[in-house]
Design a protein around this motif. Structure first.
Motif, PDB file in Angstrom:
ATOM      1  N   LEU A 114       0.824  -1.205   0.000  1.00 57.00           N
ATOM      2  CA  LEU A 114       0.000   0.000   0.000  1.00 57.00           C
ATOM      3  C   LEU A 114       0.864   1.263   0.000  1.00 57.00           C
ATOM      4  N   GLY A 115       1.865   1.293   0.866  1.00 59.35           N
ATOM      5  CA  GLY A 115       2.757   2.445   0.936  1.00 59.35           C
ATOM      6  C   GLY A 115       3.517   2.652  -0.365  1.00 59.35           C
ATOM      7  N   LEU A 116       4.002   1.574  -0.934  1.00 62.67           N
ATOM      8  CA  LEU A 116       4.700   1.666  -2.208  1.00 62.67           C
ATOM      9  C   LEU A 116       3.764   2.172  -3.305  1.00 62.67           C
ATOM     10  N   GLY A 117       2.541   1.677  -3.296  1.00 63.93           N
ATOM     11  CA  GLY A 117       1.549   2.139  -4.267  1.00 63.93           C
ATOM     12  C   GLY A 117       1.278   3.629  -4.138  1.00 63.93           C
ATOM     13  N   TYR A 118       1.207   4.121  -2.916  1.00 62.76           N
ATOM     14  CA  TYR A 118       0.978   5.550  -2.714  1.00 62.76           C
ATOM     15  C   TYR A 118       2.180   6.386  -3.140  1.00 62.76           C
ATOM     16  N   LEU A 119       3.384   5.868  -2.922  1.00 64.40           N
ATOM     17  CA  LEU A 119       4.564   6.598  -3.378  1.00 64.40           C
ATOM     18  C   LEU A 119       4.595   6.681  -4.902  1.00 64.40           C
ATOM     19  N   VAL A 120       4.259   5.571  -5.563  1.00 61.57           N
ATOM     20  CA  VAL A 120       4.206   5.567  -7.027  1.00 61.57           C
ATOM     21  C   VAL A 120       3.108   6.516  -7.510  1.00 61.57           C
TER      22      VAL A 120
END
Length: 174
Positions: A114-120
């Motif tokens: 989820l965090g990686l998705g938000y950073l992307v």
């Protein structure tokens, strides 16, 4: 199907459904209603009394209380929302010691994704032709950027996995 097994499956279905509802509302409003987490906790005694096998409810209470205590310390540090803490504690009640590692591991992995998705998404929203809704970002002290994640989605992944494993155990016990 006996009345007891019906109550067991309805309790598990309620846990599963309310976990999904927590994720949806957190994604929509960055808020998890107290009523959802309260209902998850109130369904647990129904499961304990109707399960076709002995449930270690004392470890469930200990895990739920431990998560609540540690979670509110983390909340006090501003690292997690109160709704996330309460939702994780309610899920911990169901997990007990037997499924605590599953709950924590799946939640952590889902949270990382989820965090990686938000950073992307944060990077992609800077591209003018990419019509993505921006993540919730606040500026603090003019320099720090904080992204508020709907972590209820990650907790839901862990809770749903616990509900699935409990459903398998009920099916095997019958």
């Amino acid at each position: 199907m006996t009345l007891s097994s019906l109550a067991t499956y309805l309790g598990l279905f309620g846990f599963f459904s309310l976990s999904l509802a927590c994720a949806v509302t957190d994604a929509q409003r960055l808020k998890i209603p107290n009523s959802f987490t309260l209902l998850i906790a109130l369904l647990y005694p129904i499961f304990v009394m109707s399960a076709p096998f002995p449930v270690d409810w004392i470890s469930g209470l200990a895990v739920g209380a431990g998560i609540l205590a540690i979670g509110f310390l983390i909340f006090a540090g501003g690292l997690i929302g109160a709704g996330d803490v309460k939702f994780l504690a309610a899920a911990g009640l169901w997990a007990g010691l037997a499924h605590l590692s599953t709950l924590i591991l799946v939640t952590a992995i889902a949270g990382g994704v989820l965090g990686l998705g938000y950073l992307v998404a944060d990077r992609l929203r800077r591209i003018p032709w990419m019509p993505l809704p921006p993540p919730e970002i606040t500026e603090k002290d003019g320099k720090k950027r904080m992204i508020f994640l709907p972590y209820g989605i990650a907790i839901c992944a862990g809770a749903v996995t616990v509900a699935y494993r409990l459903t398998l155990e009920v099916g095997l016990a019958q």
